[in-house]
Design a protein around this motif. Structure first.
Motif, PDB file in Angstrom:
ATOM      1  N   SER A 158       0.834  -1.214   0.000  1.00  0.00           N
ATOM      2  CA  SER A 158       0.000   0.000   0.000  1.00  0.00           C
ATOM      3  C   SER A 158       0.863   1.257   0.000  1.00  0.00           C
ATOM      4  O   SER A 158       1.766   1.379   0.824  1.00  0.00           O
ATOM      5  N   PRO A 159       0.583   2.191  -0.913  1.00  0.00           N
ATOM      6  CA  PRO A 159       1.395   3.413  -0.967  1.00  0.00           C
ATOM      7  C   PRO A 159       0.952   4.474   0.046  1.00  0.00           C
ATOM      8  O   PRO A 159       1.719   5.356   0.401  1.00  0.00           O
ATOM      9  N   VAL A 160      -0.319   4.384   0.493  1.00  0.00           N
ATOM     10  CA  VAL A 160      -0.899   5.435   1.348  1.00  0.00           C
ATOM     11  C   VAL A 160      -1.736   4.808   2.467  1.00  0.00           C
ATOM     12  O   VAL A 160      -2.466   3.841   2.240  1.00  0.00           O
ATOM     13  N   ILE A 161      -1.621   5.391   3.673  1.00  0.00           N
ATOM     14  CA  ILE A 161      -2.499   5.056   4.801  1.00  0.00           C
ATOM     15  C   ILE A 161      -3.249   6.327   5.180  1.00  0.00           C
ATOM     16  O   ILE A 161      -2.628   7.384   5.366  1.00  0.00           O
ATOM     17  N   VAL A 162      -4.564   6.233   5.288  1.00  0.00           N
ATOM     18  CA  VAL A 162      -5.385   7.384   5.703  1.00  0.00           C
ATOM     19  C   VAL A 162      -6.012   7.043   7.051  1.00  0.00           C
ATOM     20  O   VAL A 162      -6.752   6.074   7.179  1.00  0.00           O
ATOM     21  N   MET A 163      -5.726   7.856   8.053  1.00  0.00           N
ATOM     22  CA  MET A 163      -6.245   7.650   9.408  1.00  0.00           C
ATOM     23  C   MET A 163      -7.207   8.789   9.739  1.00  0.00           C
ATOM     24  O   MET A 163      -6.815   9.950   9.744  1.00  0.00           O
ATOM     25  N   ILE A 164      -8.473   8.444  10.010  1.00  0.00           N
ATOM     26  CA  ILE A 164      -9.482   9.483  10.247  1.00  0.00           C
ATOM     27  C   ILE A 164     -10.062   9.316  11.651  1.00  0.00           C
ATOM     28  O   ILE A 164     -11.238   9.043  11.838  1.00  0.00           O
ATOM     29  N   THR A 165      -9.220   9.438  12.644  1.00  0.00           N
ATOM     30  CA  THR A 165      -9.679   9.386  14.033  1.00  0.00           C
ATOM     31  C   THR A 165      -8.574   9.927  14.937  1.00  0.00           C
ATOM     32  O   THR A 165      -7.393   9.854  14.584  1.00  0.00           O
ATOM     33  N   LYS A 166      -8.961  10.451  16.083  1.00  0.00           N
ATOM     34  CA  LYS A 166      -7.979  10.761  17.120  1.00  0.00           C
ATOM     35  C   LYS A 166      -7.650   9.437  17.810  1.00  0.00           C
ATOM     36  O   LYS A 166      -8.347   8.438  17.642  1.00  0.00           O
ATOM     37  N   LEU A 167      -6.599   9.432  18.620  1.00  0.00           N
ATOM     38  CA  LEU A 167      -6.261   8.207  19.350  1.00  0.00           C
ATOM     39  C   LEU A 167      -7.291   7.953  20.439  1.00  0.00           C
ATOM     40  O   LEU A 167      -7.615   6.815  20.744  1.00  0.00           O
ATOM     41  N   LYS A 168      -7.838   9.052  20.986  1.00  0.00           N
ATOM     42  CA  LYS A 168      -8.805   8.925  22.074  1.00  0.00           C
ATOM     43  C   LYS A 168      -9.918   9.937  21.869  1.00  0.00           C
ATOM     44  O   LYS A 168      -9.666  11.104  21.573  1.00  0.00           O
ATOM     45  N   GLU A 169     -11.157   9.505  21.996  1.00  0.00           N
ATOM     46  CA  GLU A 169     -12.334  10.379  21.975  1.00  0.00           C
ATOM     47  C   GLU A 169     -13.267   9.803  23.031  1.00  0.00           C
ATOM     48  O   GLU A 169     -14.050   8.918  22.744  1.00  0.00           O
ATOM     49  N   LYS A 170     -13.138  10.263  24.251  1.00  0.00           N
ATOM     50  CA  LYS A 170     -13.784   9.641  25.430  1.00  0.00           C
ATOM     51  C   LYS A 170     -13.103   8.304  25.727  1.00  0.00           C
ATOM     52  O   LYS A 170     -12.510   8.125  26.758  1.00  0.00           O
ATOM     53  N   ASN A 171     -13.195   7.339  24.802  1.00  0.00           N
ATOM     54  CA  ASN A 171     -12.507   6.048  24.965  1.00  0.00           C
ATOM     55  C   ASN A 171     -11.391   5.946  23.933  1.00  0.00           C
ATOM     56  O   ASN A 171     -11.284   6.774  23.035  1.00  0.00           O
ATOM     57  N   GLU A 172     -10.595   4.886  24.061  1.00  0.00           N
ATOM     58  CA  GLU A 172      -9.551   4.657  23.058  1.00  0.00           C
ATOM     59  C   GLU A 172     -10.194   4.332  21.718  1.00  0.00           C
ATOM     60  O   GLU A 172     -11.072   3.497  21.632  1.00  0.00           O
ATOM     61  N   LYS A 173      -9.751   5.014  20.678  1.00  0.00           N
ATOM     62  CA  LYS A 173     -10.265   4.768  19.327  1.00  0.00           C
ATOM     63  C   LYS A 173      -9.244   4.035  18.465  1.00  0.00           C
ATOM     64  O   LYS A 173      -9.601   3.379  17.496  1.00  0.00           O
ATOM     65  N   CYS A 174      -7.983   4.201  18.833  1.00  0.00           N
ATOM     66  CA  CYS A 174      -6.907   3.620  18.031  1.00  0.00           C
ATOM     67  C   CYS A 174      -5.632   3.744  18.856  1.00  0.00           C
ATOM     68  O   CYS A 174      -5.490   4.694  19.621  1.00  0.00           O
ATOM     69  N   VAL A 175      -4.711   2.783  18.731  1.00  0.00           N
ATOM     70  CA  VAL A 175      -3.428   2.944  19.432  1.00  0.00           C
ATOM     71  C   VAL A 175      -2.435   3.655  18.509  1.00  0.00           C
ATOM     72  O   VAL A 175      -2.599   3.658  17.284  1.00  0.00           O
TER      73      VAL A 175
END
Length: 404
Positions: A232-249
């Motif tokens: 994959s040439p590109v990664i698109v991340m559309i979230t904060k790491l935390k929004e009240k709870n953990e959304k992504c590490v």
């Protein structure tokens, strides 16, 4: 016995909230592909064609339907639990058949009807119709409620302990299009599993995107293995790491990190107004590749952004990178669950390409195609409206360029 009776009496009340009633209902469309119907109503309903008058009001205009078969789906608005992918039960509303006693089962299973709908529903919008549609949000909401979610039953995934690798227990990858990791030991089925799906792009292009959940602490190595495996040439991340709870590490290093067999180097960090761009080099053995990581943080949790402009700009930047990386693999897109914001981004990207190539857009058909590939894509009616806003903004850009 008393305990059982109490449970039985409580159950209908509990389940009532999650029912989605299916009944004959015409799509609020001006143009439509033929959709298969579950039941034939006694009278063919009229399809409402809406026009916007000079005062900006939505004016319904009754026209004969373009297809004789109305949509068999009408869904109640969904709450947050349903949006997150709860196992929603479906019931059939047979009221249009007159007095049917006793209740009879319909000849086609609901899954088949839902799949037929997803594979055939559509509403092609001209540029003017797209502008009109954006002005009539209640009609877009009605249209959105028609689309079957197509969530996956956990029983469909025959991998022991796969639940340990899912961020949300009810949001699972559709088995037919899921990404298989290639492990050293193929007998270990869990090591082949990642909560990710290949997503078709414009014109049905295979594996144009991968939609996946935000990596968890125990799936970060799997994620980088997928990035390498799929080239994959590109990664698109559309979230904060935390929004009240953990959304992504946090799954990338500050400078250099090793994740399983993949080494990740951060070459540069560029702060833009609404997103951060990282130029990465990933290595495995003697091979190395460049990957661009976009981190878009200005999307509020459970809402849609006030303006579609930043998402549109992000999509155009990513599209430019994709065009400049011929022969490489899918663009990886993720939010937290990998269906809501991820679905909006991919639907907008496909819709903009269609507008550019054909001068028309069929957002309904695009979202249906996404849901065949991954259940629940574009999670809420607000997000469905937002996609139309982004497409309309892109259309006005195209018009301005044409004038110049």
């Amino acid at each position: 016995i008393l305990k059982e009776k109490i449970q039985l009496s409580l159950r209908p009340e509990k389940e009532k909230k999650q029912e989605i009633h299916l009944s004959p209902l015409p799509l609020p469309t001006s143009q439509s592909k033929t959709t298969s119907s579950m039941v034939q109503p006694e009278q063919t309903p009229k399809v409402v064609n809406v026009v916007v008058d000079p005062q900006g009001q939505c004016v319904p205009e009754l026209k004969p339907p373009l297809c004789a078969s109305p949509s068999p789906f009408r869904m109640k608005p969904v709450g947050l639990q349903e949006r997150r992918g709860s196992n929603v039960s479906l019931t059939l509303d047979m009221s249009s058949l007159g007095s049917v006693e006793p209740f009879v089962t319909v000849p086609t299973p609901r899954e088949k009807v839902a799949m037929e709908y997803l594979q055939s529903a559509g509403r092609i919008l001209t540029r003017q119709q797209l502008r009109d549609a954006v002005a009539c949000s209640h009609l877009l909401q009605t249209e959105f409620m028609e689309i079957p979610m197509n969530f996956v039953d956990p029983k469909e995934i025959d991998i022991p302990s796969h639940g340990t690798k899912n961020r949300y227990k009810t949001i699972l990858p559709n088995p037919l299009s899921r990404v298989y990791l290639k492990p050293k030991n193929p007998a270990d089925s869990l090591s082949t599993y990642i909560n990710a799906n290949y997503i078709r792009g414009y014109g049905g292009k295979e594996k144009a995107f991968i939609a996946t959940q935000g990596p968890m602490i125990n799936t970060v190595n799997d994620f980088w293995q997928m990035v390498w495996q799929e080239d994959s040439p590109v990664i698109v991340m559309i979230t904060k790491l935390k929004e009240k709870n953990e959304k992504c590490v946090l799954y990338w290093p500050e400078k250099r990190g090793i994740y399983g067999k993949v080494e990740v180097l951060v070459n540069s960090v560029q702060e833009c107004k609404n997103y951060t761009i990282r130029q990465l080099t990933i290595k495995q053995g003697s091979q190395s590749r460049s990957v661009k990581h976009y981190w878009y943080t200005s999307w509020p949790d459970h809402k849609t952004p006030d303006s579609a402009q930043p998402l549109l700009q992000l999509m155009l930047d990513v599209e430019e990178d994709r065009v400049e990386s011929p022969g490489r693999g899918p663009v990886i897109v993720h939010c937290s669950a990998g269906i809501g914001r991820t679905g909006c981004f991919i639907a907008t990207a496909i819709g903009c390409q269609q507008l550019k190539e054909e001068g028309v857009v069929d957002a309904l058909s695009i979202v249906c195609q996404l849901r065949v590939d991954r259940g629940g894509m574009v999670q809420t009616s607000e997000q469905y409206e937002f996609v139309h806003h982004a497409l309309s903004l892109y259309e006005s850009r195209l018009s301005a360029e044409a004038v110049q």
